[in-house]
Scaffold this motif. Structure first.
Motif, PDB file in Angstrom:
ATOM      1  N   THR A 188     -10.328   0.213  -0.466  1.00 14.82           N
ATOM      2  CA  THR A 188     -10.728   1.252   0.268  1.00 14.82           C
ATOM      3  C   THR A 188     -12.185   2.304  -0.706  1.00 14.82           C
ATOM      4  N   VAL A 189     -13.085   3.603  -0.250  1.00 17.36           N
ATOM      5  CA  VAL A 189     -13.961   3.650  -0.741  1.00 17.36           C
ATOM      6  C   VAL A 189     -12.974   4.452  -2.101  1.00 17.36           C
ATOM      7  N   GLU A 190     -11.590   5.048  -1.327  1.00 21.80           N
ATOM      8  CA  GLU A 190     -10.649   5.821  -2.979  1.00 21.80           C
ATOM      9  C   GLU A 190      -9.936   5.076  -3.250  1.00 21.80           C
ATOM     10  N   ALA A 191      -9.725   4.098  -3.313  1.00 22.50           N
ATOM     11  CA  ALA A 191      -8.763   2.762  -4.515  1.00 22.50           C
ATOM     12  C   ALA A 191     -10.085   2.467  -5.269  1.00 22.50           C
ATOM     13  N   ASP A 192     -11.461   2.403  -4.544  1.00 26.33           N
ATOM     14  CA  ASP A 192     -12.192   2.265  -6.065  1.00 26.33           C
ATOM     15  C   ASP A 192     -12.397   2.822  -6.716  1.00 26.33           C
TER      16      ASP A 192
END
Ligand SMILES: Cc1ncc(COP(=O)(O)O)c(C=O)c1O
Length: 443
Positions: A188-192
Motif C-alpha cells: 500500500t502507499v503507507e507500507a511503501d
C-alpha cells in the motif's frame, strides 16, 4: 532591438545570426521557434503578435502574473536609486525583505541568505548544513530529486548516467522514496512510505562513510516526475533527522510562495525543516533565490558565502512587492480554488479520456500523467509531447516533463492569479487535443 510599435525584432538577419551563435542547442520540437516578446498576467505574445496562455508561468516562476504593475513600479523605483550593491554592504530592500520574510517563514526559519538562482540557493543550503555538522561526510538526497544544474546540484539530482561532468562532481547518496501512484509491488502507499523510511535509516547506519550531515529533499518532487510524497514519509524523515542530529533541507524552490495553495509546502504538511531553499516565485519575474535557516544554526563567516550580484537590489525590491501582492490579492486561496476546479474537471475528463492515468495537485502544483493503459500504468511520453505541441498550436502553453521521471507528465501550472475563464479555456484545449490524439489511435 525591438520595434516597439510592432512588438517585433526589426532585424531578422540579426535574429538568425544570434540564434546560430547560441551555445545551447535549441529545445527540440516546434516550440523552439517561438520567440517571446511581451507578457502580461497569464499571457505571452510572440514576435508575430500571437497570444498564448502561459500555463508554464515560465518554469513555474511567475506565481504573480507577468509584469504586474506593482512589481514593475517597485523595480523601476529601485533602478533609479541604486542597482548594484556588493555583499559587503547592506541595502534598504535587502533588510526590508529579510524582515518581511520573518512574517511568513515557517517555524524558526528566521535567518535568510540571497542569491540569484535556485541551484546556488541549494549549494548555499548544503554549505550551511556541512558547516553546522563539521566532520560529517555525506549528503543524502532522493533518487528522483531535482535541485538544479550547477555541478553540485546536478550531482544531487536524479542519476545522469551519461553525464560528461562526473569526473569533476561531488558524489552524494541517493535513497528511494515512496510514490503514491506507483507504490512498490504488493505494498500500500503507507507500507511503501514506511519501507522507504526503514531503508533511509539503514542507509544512515550502514550505507555511508563518515556520517550524514544533511538530507535534502523536495516535499513534492517537481521535475523528477511530480511525486507527491506522503505526509507520513515527510514527518518520518523529520523524526529520523531529529534522532540522528542530521540537518533537514527542504527545497521549496518550486513549491514555495503559494503554488500549493499555502505559502509553503511546510505549512501544508506541518513539518518545519532546518533549512529551506526558495527561488522562482519570490521574484515576481526577477531573478532571486535563497535560503531560510533555523535560528539554531550557525551562519556563514566572512569568505564562506557571498556572490558579487547575489543581493541584487532591483530583484529584492521586486520581491517585496510580489510578496505583498501574493498576500494582498489572496493568491494562495486562488491557487487552492483554481487547483480544486482544475482537478475536478480533469477527473471528470478522465472518465472519457483513457490517456489520463493520474491527476495530481495540490493547488496549482497540478499535473496529469498520461498512460497507455490504466492497469499497467505504462507511460506514454510520445502522447505527452504531442499534447504539448498541439496545445501550443491552439494558443495554450502547457508544461511537459522532458528530462526525468517517465517523460509523460503534462504540467498545468499557470500564475496563481489565473482566472476561472482562463483555466476553463486551457482545460478545454487540453480535452480537445487529448480527443484528437486518442482518435488518431497511435498512442
Ligand atoms: C525544486 C527545484 N530546485 C532547484 C531548481 C533550480 O533552480 P534554478 O534553475 O533557478 O537554478 C529548480 C528549477 O527548476 C527546482 O525546480
Amino acid at each position: 532591438m525591438i520595434d516597439h510599435a510592432l512588438n517585433k525584432p526589426n532585424n531578422q538577419a540579426t535574429m538568425e545570426l544570434g540564434r546560430r551563435s547560441l551555445i545551447h542547442d535549441p529545445i527540440e520540437g516546434d516550440l523552439s521557434k517561438i520567440m517571446l516578446v511581451r507578457a502580461k498576467g497569464c499571457s505571452v505574445w510572440d514576435d508575430h503578435g500571437r497570444e498564448y496562455l502561459d500555463f508554464t508561468s515560465q518554469a513555474w516562476s511567475n506565481n504573480l502574473g507577468a509584469n504586474d504593475p506593482r512589481v514593475v513600479k517597485a523595480a523601476i523605483a529601485q533602478l533609479h536609486e541604486i542597482t548594484h550593491v556588493r555583499p559587503n554592504f547592506n541595502s534598504i530592500p535587502l533588510l526590508e525583505l529579510a524582515a518581511k520574510l520573518r512574517e511568513i517563514s515557517p517555524g524558526d526559519l528566521n535567518r535568510f541568505g540571497f542569491c540569484l538562482h535556485g541551484s546556488l540557493a541549494a549549494e548555499m543550503a548544503i554549505k550551511l548544513a556541512f558547516k553546522n555538522r563539521f566532520g560529517r561526510q555525506s549528503l543524502i538526497v532522493l533518487q528522483d530529486g531535482y535541485h538544479g544544474r550547477s555541478l553540485t546540484t546536478l550531482a544531487a539530482s536524479w542519476p545522469h548516467p551519461n553525464s560528461p561532468f562526473l569526473a569533476i562532481q561531488p558524489r552524494f547518496t541517493r535513497v528511494p522514496h515512496p510514490d503514491p501512484y506507483r507504490p512498490r509491488k504488493g505494498l500500500t502507499v503507507e507500507a511503501d512510505s514506511q519501507l522507504c523510511l526503514q531503508l533511509l535509516e539503514d542507509m544512515i547506519n550502514k550505507g555511508v562513510d563518515g556520517g550524514v550531515a544533511a538530507i535534502m529533499l523536495e516535499p513534492i518532487l517537481g521535475n523528477g516526475g511530480h511525486v507527491v510524497l506522503p505526509k507520513s514519509f515527510l514527518t518520518g524523515v523529520r523524526e529520523i533527522c531529529n534522532r540522528y542530529d542530521i540537518v533537514l533541507i527542504w527545497d521549496e524552490i518550486q513549491s514555495g510562495f503559494g503554488r500549493t495553495g499555502r505559502m509553503f509546502a511546510a505549512d501544508l504538511y506541518g513539518v518545519v525543516p532546518d533549512i529551506m531553499t526558495f527561488g522562482k516565485g519570490i521574484g515576481g519575474g526577477f531573478p532571486l533565490a535563497g535560503i531560510m535557516a533555523s535560528e539554531r544554526l550557525t551562519g556563514f563567516s566572512a569568505g564562506e558565502d557571498g556572490l558579487t550580484f547575489g543581493s541584487f537590489p532591483v530583484a529584492l525590491a521586486a520581491s517585496l512587492a510580489t510578496i505583498d501582492a501574493i498576500i494582498g490579492d489572496k493568491l494562495c486561496q486562488n491557487a487552492h480554488d483554481m487547483g480544486a476546479y482544475a482537478t475536478e474537471r480533469l477527473l471528470k475528463m478522465a472518465e472519457r479520456r483513457k490517456l489520463i492515468g493520474d491527476v495530481r495537485g495540490p493547488g496549482l502544483f497540478c499535473s496529469v500523467e498520461l498512460v497507455k493503459d490504466r492497469v499497467t500504468k505504462e507511460p506514454t511520453a510520445a502522447a505527452a509531447s504531442e499534447v504539448y505541441r498541439r496545445a501550443a498550436q491552439k494558443g495554450v502553453l502547457l508544461g511537459e516533463s522532458r528530462y526525468a521521471g517517465l517523460g509523460n507528465l503534462i504540467k498545468i501550472k499557470p500564475p496563481l492569479d489565473v482566472t476561472r475563464a482562463q483555466m476553463k479555456t486551457a482545460l478545454d484545449v487540453f480535452d480537445e487535443v487529448l480527443g484528437e490524439i486518442e482518435a488518431s489511435g497511435s498512442y
